[in-house]
Design an enzyme around this catalytic site. Structure first.
Site, short mmCIF file in Angstrom:
data_model
loop_
_atom_site.label_atom_id
_atom_site.label_comp_id
_atom_site.label_asym_id
_atom_site.label_seq_id
_atom_site.Cartn_x
_atom_site.Cartn_y
_atom_site.Cartn_z
N CYS A 162 0.84 -1.19 0.00
CA CYS A 162 0.00 0.00 0.00
C CYS A 162 0.88 1.24 0.00
O CYS A 162 2.10 1.16 0.16
CB CYS A 162 -0.90 0.00 1.24
N ARG A 187 1.40 1.92 -6.10
CA ARG A 187 1.58 0.97 -5.00
C ARG A 187 0.29 0.31 -4.57
O ARG A 187 0.31 -0.63 -3.76
CB ARG A 187 2.19 1.71 -3.79
N TRP A 230 -3.69 -1.71 -1.58
CA TRP A 230 -3.67 -2.94 -2.34
C TRP A 230 -4.10 -4.03 -1.37
O TRP A 230 -3.44 -4.28 -0.37
CB TRP A 230 -2.28 -3.22 -2.89
N ASN A 262 0.97 0.04 6.04
CA ASN A 262 1.43 -0.78 4.92
C ASN A 262 2.12 -1.99 5.52
O ASN A 262 2.94 -1.87 6.42
CB ASN A 262 2.40 0.02 4.05
N GLY A 263 1.77 -3.19 5.00
CA GLY A 263 2.38 -4.40 5.51
C GLY A 263 1.33 -5.38 5.99
O GLY A 263 0.16 -5.30 5.62
N GLU A 318 10.58 -13.22 -19.37
CA GLU A 318 10.24 -11.82 -19.12
C GLU A 318 9.23 -11.31 -20.16
O GLU A 318 8.30 -10.56 -19.82
CB GLU A 318 11.51 -10.97 -19.13
N LYS A 332 5.60 -9.81 -19.05
CA LYS A 332 5.09 -8.50 -19.42
C LYS A 332 3.75 -8.63 -20.12
O LYS A 332 2.82 -7.85 -19.87
CB LYS A 332 6.08 -7.77 -20.35
N GLU A 357 0.98 -9.71 -17.64
CA GLU A 357 0.74 -8.68 -16.62
C GLU A 357 -0.23 -7.61 -17.09
O GLU A 357 -1.12 -7.20 -16.34
CB GLU A 357 2.07 -7.98 -16.27
N HIS A 406 9.10 -31.38 -24.76
CA HIS A 406 8.87 -32.15 -23.54
C HIS A 406 7.56 -31.75 -22.86
O HIS A 406 7.48 -31.71 -21.63
CB HIS A 406 10.05 -31.99 -22.59
N LYS A 422 3.23 -2.22 -7.58
CA LYS A 422 4.63 -2.05 -7.99
C LYS A 422 5.60 -2.72 -7.03
O LYS A 422 6.43 -3.52 -7.44
CB LYS A 422 4.95 -0.56 -8.12
#
Length: 605
Positions: free
Chosen positions: A2, A27, A74, A100-101, A479, A483, A486, A502, A600
């Site tokens: 957050c 955030r 968040w 936050n946490g 990556e 992206k 996401e 495989h 983020k």
């Protein structure tokens, strides 16, 4: 994950709080709220949804107060609702808290407080904090003592800020979650991240775990866990307000993709000695890593892919190196001793899993090195040494320029590690470092000429999107897929090209475009993989330079990259994949800078 913002000073706190929340919305954007000390009590306004919903709730309200706290959320405990939005208050409405946490022992505390008659109105873990403060106030403690006693009861990671009726002070603390203080001529700020107040001041104080700060209009005092006053250094941030704005771009992500040439020049500046053909890393002269015989890289998400890239470079040059997910390393560290170097790779320097990995080996003789973007971040205090990627602030949730800068910084570090550990130089070190020097210009060429928008539009209605690579391009394939998923919310997977037969080949159809990364080295092997998917009807999009002419001839579409050394081609190919993801998401109308369910900085495990 957050965002906390606090403002203390002359005049109304509301504009600064809203500005801070807007700057921190990367955030968290499930809900938002503010609380003001109005001189006689506390006014709280909060709302489910993004910041504009809070602004609508504030419209027409005549709020006064020079001291205030704000929060953008968040969700971890409880869905995004008005009731679960921060700030949270006690039974009397005289204490307000943002957090936050995660409070790991909140259930026990909540049961204890409920048994004493406290009434809870949310599903969050945060709400226990104002009720704890209320309890200590009722027992005769002053606000500062009540805050400290409440915090002493908390277990977990947290940054907390609180205000109370009848006092113009804000109390705040941190333990495992970031909190930074900003000072202007007539105002003070607290926030989870510097961008919250960077348009107001660049003078900051990075608080440390256990610090408790008391802020009033006339100044601030920091005390440690014992209550002893401590002096924390005031630093000047070398970012400016323009760095955290969109600068005319539709999205932060697009801006940050286009900032990569500048970011990479900053990353490289002064670190390559063109006369000796060697690296010149500040604080890491030749011999720094003598005695090391094993390297562990720990990271999560995009940073993990950069770590995998570096591990491949190191391994190929005779160094025992492996990349580990930080979250797994923290719970089950592999064998390590005084000859082991653990490199923590984290853009923010606040990634909870990566901090946990470093803390899991504290007290041993293992050497640790932080590779991060943020001066003063938690990881720099946990590790023995730090090396900065110098990418500048990154606001978009989907990391772009930080990945490129991480890989390039790690590539330069590889040269030092290989020399110190093996006594030899990286294979073709001169040409590799020359290609690193040319990376900014090569990326600019891609940005000027990319056909990614057309490729994204052509394959937009596909069922799934696959990405293939070998060696250093395997993590780039991962990556590229990350992206894409996401920000488009479409199914995307990255694979080592050798893995295709495989199992993954069973998923390939004519409606599964496959992006294949070519390096100009061992192309024939990956060309055979491309032929395998084409035989099943799937289109192949080659990400390649003219050095891979056979691959280009084989492909259905091509995303061109400038000719470079094979070990740096992945950095360039990644830029094309970033652009493909961006344009696909834009065509689909996605919230590119605020993808659903993501934030983020992942500051909770």
């Amino acid at each position: 994950m957050c965002g906390i913002t606090v403002r203390v000073g002359d005049g109304s706190a509301v504009p600064d709080l809203l500005s801070g929340l807007e700057n921190l919305e990367y955030r968290g954007y499930d809900s938002a709220g503010i609380a003001l000390q109005n001189g006689t009590g506390i006014d709280v306004v909060k709302s489910e949804g993004k910041i504009d919903r809070l602004q609508e709730a504030l419209a027409g309200k005549d709020l006064h107060g020079a001291v205030g706290i704000g929060h953008t959320r968040w969700s971890t405990h409880g869905p995004p609702t008005d009731e679960n939005a921060h700030p949270h208050t006690d039974c009397t409405g005289k204490v307000a808290v943002v957090h936050n946490g995660i409070i790991e022992n909140y259930r026990e505390l909540r049961e204890e407080l409920a048994a004493d008659g406290h009434v809870f109105t949310s599903e969050t873990d945060t709400e226990v904090i104002p009720h704890l403060i209320e309890s200590h106030l009722a027992n005769g403690a002053d606000f500062g003592s009540a805050f400290r006693e409440a915090v002493d009861r908390l277990a977990g990671s947290y940054a907390v800020a609180a205000i109370a009726a009848g006092t113009d002070a804000v109390y705040a603390t941190r333990n495992g979650s970031p909190l930074v203080l900003g000072q202007d001529t007539d105002r003070y700020f607290l926030a989870s991240d510097v961008p919250a107040f960077l348009d107001q001041t660049d003078e900051v104080v990075y608080l440390q775990d256990g610090d408790v700060v008391r802020v009033t209009e006339t100044g601030y005092t920091v005390t440690d866990t014992t209550g002893t006053v401590v002096d924390r250094e005031v630093e000047t941030v070398d970012w400016n307000a323009e760095d955290v704005g969109k600068a005319g771009y539709d999205h932060y992500m697009r801006k940050e993709i286009h900032e990569q040439p500048t970011a990479l020049r900053q990353t490289i500046r002064g670190r390559i000695d063109s006369f000796s053909g060697d690296v010149d890393l500040e604080g890491f002269p030749p011999g720094t890593f003598t005695g090391i015989d094993r390297v562990h890289l720990v990271a999560m998400g995009t940073s993990m892919h950069a770590a995998m890239y570096a591990a491949a470079l190191l391994t190929e040059n005779g160094v025992d190196a492996e990349a580990y997910l930080s979250g797994e390393y923290a719970v089950s560290p592999p064998p390590a001793d005084s000859n082991t170097l653990v490199i923590a790779v984290t853009q923010s320097g606040e990634t909870a899993d990566t901090l946990g990995a470093i803390r899991a080996i504290q007290g041993t003789n293992v050497r640790t090195l932080a590779l991060t973007n943020v001066v003063g971040s938690s990881i720099t205090r946990e590790c023995d040494d730090s090396l900065y990627i110098r990418a500048g602030p990154e606001i978009g949730v989907a990391a772009t320029k930080s990945f490129s800068s991480q890989v390039v910084t790690l590539s330069m570090l590889t040269q030092r590690l290989v020399q110190d550990i093996t006594g030899t130089s990286v294979e073709n070190a001169g040409s590799l470092l020359e290609s690193v020097s040319q990376i900014p210009g090569d990326v600019q060429q891609i940005l000027d000429n990319s056909t990614a928008a057309a490729v994204a539009e052509k394959y937009l209605d596909s069922d799934a999107f696959f990405f293939l690579g070998r060696n250093t391009c395997y993590p780039v394939a991962l990556e590229g897929a990350l992206k894409f998923k996401e920000i488009t919310y479409e199914h995307a997977e990255g694979f080592a090209a050798s893995e295709l037969k495989h199992g993954p080949l069973a998923l390939v159809t004519e409606n599964t475009p496959v992006f294949v990364l070519f390096t100009g080295e061992d192309d024939q092997k990956i060309i055979s993989n491309a032929k395998e998917v084409q035989a099943r009807g799937a289109p192949v999009i080659a990400v390649a330079s003219e050095a891979s002419s056979a691959a280009i001839d084989q492909a259905d579409d091509v995303l061109s990259i400038p000719k470079t050394t094979p070990k740096m081609s992945g950095v360039l190919g990644n830029v094309q994949l970033q652009l493909v993801a961006y344009h696909a998401a834009k065509e689909l109308g996605r919230e590119i800078d605020k993808p659903r369910n993501l934030a983020k900085s992942v500051t909770v495990e």
